[in-house]
Design a protein around this motif. Structure first.
Motif, PDB file in Angstrom:
ATOM      1  N   UNK A  76      -1.087 -32.874   1.035  1.00  0.00           N
ATOM      2  CA  UNK A  76      -0.019 -33.397   0.183  1.00  0.00           C
ATOM      3  C   UNK A  76       0.461 -32.268  -0.723  1.00  0.00           C
ATOM      4  N   UNK A  77       1.538 -31.611  -0.316  1.00  0.00           N
ATOM      5  CA  UNK A  77       2.072 -30.464  -1.051  1.00  0.00           C
ATOM      6  C   UNK A  77       3.590 -30.574  -1.158  1.00  0.00           C
ATOM      7  N   UNK A  78       4.121 -29.935  -2.181  1.00  0.00           N
ATOM      8  CA  UNK A  78       5.579 -29.873  -2.319  1.00  0.00           C
ATOM      9  C   UNK A  78       6.134 -28.916  -1.267  1.00  0.00           C
ATOM     10  N   UNK A  79       7.443 -28.989  -1.053  1.00  0.00           N
ATOM     11  CA  UNK A  79       8.061 -28.073  -0.090  1.00  0.00           C
ATOM     12  C   UNK A  79       7.945 -26.627  -0.567  1.00  0.00           C
ATOM     13  N   UNK A  80       7.987 -26.408  -1.870  1.00  0.00           N
ATOM     14  CA  UNK A  80       7.821 -25.055  -2.406  1.00  0.00           C
ATOM     15  C   UNK A  80       6.430 -24.525  -2.085  1.00  0.00           C
ATOM     16  N   UNK A  81       5.422 -25.336  -2.313  1.00  0.00           N
ATOM     17  CA  UNK A  81       4.052 -24.897  -2.052  1.00  0.00           C
ATOM     18  C   UNK A  81       3.859 -24.595  -0.563  1.00  0.00           C
ATOM     19  N   UNK A 126      18.418 -32.688 -11.431  1.00  0.00           N
ATOM     20  CA  UNK A 126      18.937 -32.010 -10.240  1.00  0.00           C
ATOM     21  C   UNK A 126      17.872 -31.718  -9.187  1.00  0.00           C
ATOM     22  N   UNK A 127      16.645 -31.402  -9.620  1.00  0.00           N
ATOM     23  CA  UNK A 127      15.592 -31.101  -8.648  1.00  0.00           C
ATOM     24  C   UNK A 127      15.310 -32.300  -7.743  1.00  0.00           C
ATOM     25  N   UNK A 128      15.358 -33.497  -8.321  1.00  0.00           N
ATOM     26  CA  UNK A 128      15.090 -34.702  -7.541  1.00  0.00           C
ATOM     27  C   UNK A 128      16.184 -34.905  -6.496  1.00  0.00           C
ATOM     28  N   UNK A 129      17.420 -34.710  -6.900  1.00  0.00           N
ATOM     29  CA  UNK A 129      18.538 -34.861  -5.964  1.00  0.00           C
ATOM     30  C   UNK A 129      18.484 -33.762  -4.905  1.00  0.00           C
ATOM     31  N   UNK A 130      18.218 -32.536  -5.328  1.00  0.00           N
ATOM     32  CA  UNK A 130      18.154 -31.397  -4.406  1.00  0.00           C
ATOM     33  C   UNK A 130      17.102 -31.619  -3.332  1.00  0.00           C
ATOM     34  N   UNK A 131      15.986 -32.207  -3.721  1.00  0.00           N
ATOM     35  CA  UNK A 131      14.903 -32.462  -2.778  1.00  0.00           C
ATOM     36  C   UNK A 131      15.389 -33.342  -1.631  1.00  0.00           C
ATOM     37  N   UNK A 132      16.249 -34.294  -1.932  1.00  0.00           N
ATOM     38  CA  UNK A 132      16.738 -35.212  -0.900  1.00  0.00           C
ATOM     39  C   UNK A 132      17.866 -34.612  -0.061  1.00  0.00           C
ATOM     40  N   UNK A 133      18.311 -33.434  -0.429  1.00  0.00           N
ATOM     41  CA  UNK A 133      19.289 -32.710   0.385  1.00  0.00           C
ATOM     42  C   UNK A 133      18.645 -31.527   1.096  1.00  0.00           C
ATOM     43  N   UNK A 134      17.303 -31.491   1.114  1.00  0.00           N
ATOM     44  CA  UNK A 134      16.588 -30.491   1.897  1.00  0.00           C
ATOM     45  C   UNK A 134      16.304 -29.181   1.190  1.00  0.00           C
ATOM     46  N   UNK A 135      16.604 -29.081  -0.108  1.00  0.00           N
ATOM     47  CA  UNK A 135      16.286 -27.852  -0.834  1.00  0.00           C
ATOM     48  C   UNK A 135      14.794 -27.825  -1.164  1.00  0.00           C
ATOM     49  N   UNK A 136      14.235 -26.641  -1.214  1.00  0.00           N
ATOM     50  CA  UNK A 136      12.828 -26.465  -1.537  1.00  0.00           C
ATOM     51  C   UNK A 136      12.630 -26.673  -3.032  1.00  0.00           C
ATOM     52  N   UNK A 137      11.697 -27.571  -3.389  1.00  0.00           N
ATOM     53  CA  UNK A 137      11.428 -27.873  -4.800  1.00  0.00           C
ATOM     54  C   UNK A 137       9.925 -27.940  -5.043  1.00  0.00           C
ATOM     55  N   UNK A 138       9.517 -27.889  -6.303  1.00  0.00           N
ATOM     56  CA  UNK A 138       8.096 -28.033  -6.626  1.00  0.00           C
ATOM     57  C   UNK A 138       7.666 -29.496  -6.774  1.00  0.00           C
ATOM     58  N   UNK A 139       8.516 -30.434  -6.368  1.00  0.00           N
ATOM     59  CA  UNK A 139       8.243 -31.857  -6.573  1.00  0.00           C
ATOM     60  C   UNK A 139       7.615 -32.502  -5.345  1.00  0.00           C
ATOM     61  N   UNK A 140       6.844 -33.549  -5.581  1.00  0.00           N
ATOM     62  CA  UNK A 140       6.288 -34.387  -4.512  1.00  0.00           C
ATOM     63  C   UNK A 140       6.885 -35.767  -4.683  1.00  0.00           C
ATOM     64  N   UNK A 141       7.458 -36.299  -3.631  1.00  0.00           N
ATOM     65  CA  UNK A 141       8.127 -37.599  -3.662  1.00  0.00           C
ATOM     66  C   UNK A 141       7.109 -38.705  -3.416  1.00  0.00           C
ATOM     67  N   UNK A 142       7.086 -39.703  -4.293  1.00  0.00           N
ATOM     68  CA  UNK A 142       6.214 -40.860  -4.140  1.00  0.00           C
ATOM     69  C   UNK A 142       7.067 -42.113  -4.006  1.00  0.00           C
ATOM     70  N   UNK A 143       6.567 -43.072  -3.269  1.00  0.00           N
ATOM     71  CA  UNK A 143       7.273 -44.331  -3.094  1.00  0.00           C
ATOM     72  C   UNK A 143       6.262 -45.486  -3.093  1.00  0.00           C
ATOM     73  N   UNK A 144       6.718 -46.646  -3.504  1.00  0.00           N
ATOM     74  CA  UNK A 144       5.860 -47.841  -3.426  1.00  0.00           C
ATOM     75  C   UNK A 144       6.189 -48.649  -2.183  1.00  0.00           C
ATOM     76  N   UNK A 145       7.160 -48.202  -1.418  1.00  0.00           N
ATOM     77  CA  UNK A 145       7.598 -48.929  -0.223  1.00  0.00           C
ATOM     78  C   UNK A 145       7.124 -48.178   1.018  1.00  0.00           C
ATOM     79  N   UNK A 146       5.992 -48.633   1.558  1.00  0.00           N
ATOM     80  CA  UNK A 146       5.412 -47.977   2.729  1.00  0.00           C
ATOM     81  C   UNK A 146       6.363 -47.993   3.905  1.00  0.00           C
TER      82      UNK A 146
END
Length: 146
Positions: A76-81, A126-146
């Protein structure tokens, strides 16, 4: 897991409905018990919270969260990592700077969009939005909807 999250979501919707009805009557509380009322905020969708870095709109808490990715990367790593793993220290720093510049440019781009400038529900990250457009970010996306 899904059943517990489904039940929690129903409870969150109930608290959210109570809060909306109270606001429609211009009442600050949804019940006679102040402790329960304050606790209900944790489960109310759309709560606006002021943090030092900006305003956040919260969703109700859930018992389980899942890693929001469409592929199993093993860890479980960010795209940046993932992008800098295995590189030497200098290359890691170089690539991290490149990714930060890309995010800075992305932020400058989206701030020109009227909906971003006038977003009424808190700060736009912006980092959250960028992540969903395929940019490399230090964020990890979590969801409650499996």
């Amino acid at each position: 897991m899904r059943n517990r999250n489904r039940k929690a979501l129903e409870g969150n919707r109930t608290f959210t409905d109570f809060r909306r009805k109270a606001l429609a009557k211009y009442e600050p509380w949804i019940s006679q018990n102040v402790r329960n009322d304050l606790y209900a905020d944790l489960f109310t969708h759309g709560s606006i919270i002021q943090y030092p870095h900006g305003v956040v709109m919260q969703h109700g808490q859930m018992p389980y969260y899942c890693r929001g990715q469409n592929k199993d990367y093993g860890k479980c790593q960010s795209t940046l990592h993932r992008a800098i793993t295995g590189l030497d220290r200098e290359s890691q720093q170089h690539n991290t700077i490149i990714f930060q510049v890309r995010l800075f440019e992305f932020e400058a781009l989206i701030k020109q969009i009227k909906q971003v400038r006038e977003w009424p529900f808190g700060s736009v990250f912006p980092d959250v939005i960028a992540q969903h457009y395929g940019l490399t970010t230090p964020l990890i996306d979590l969801t409650s909807d499996l």
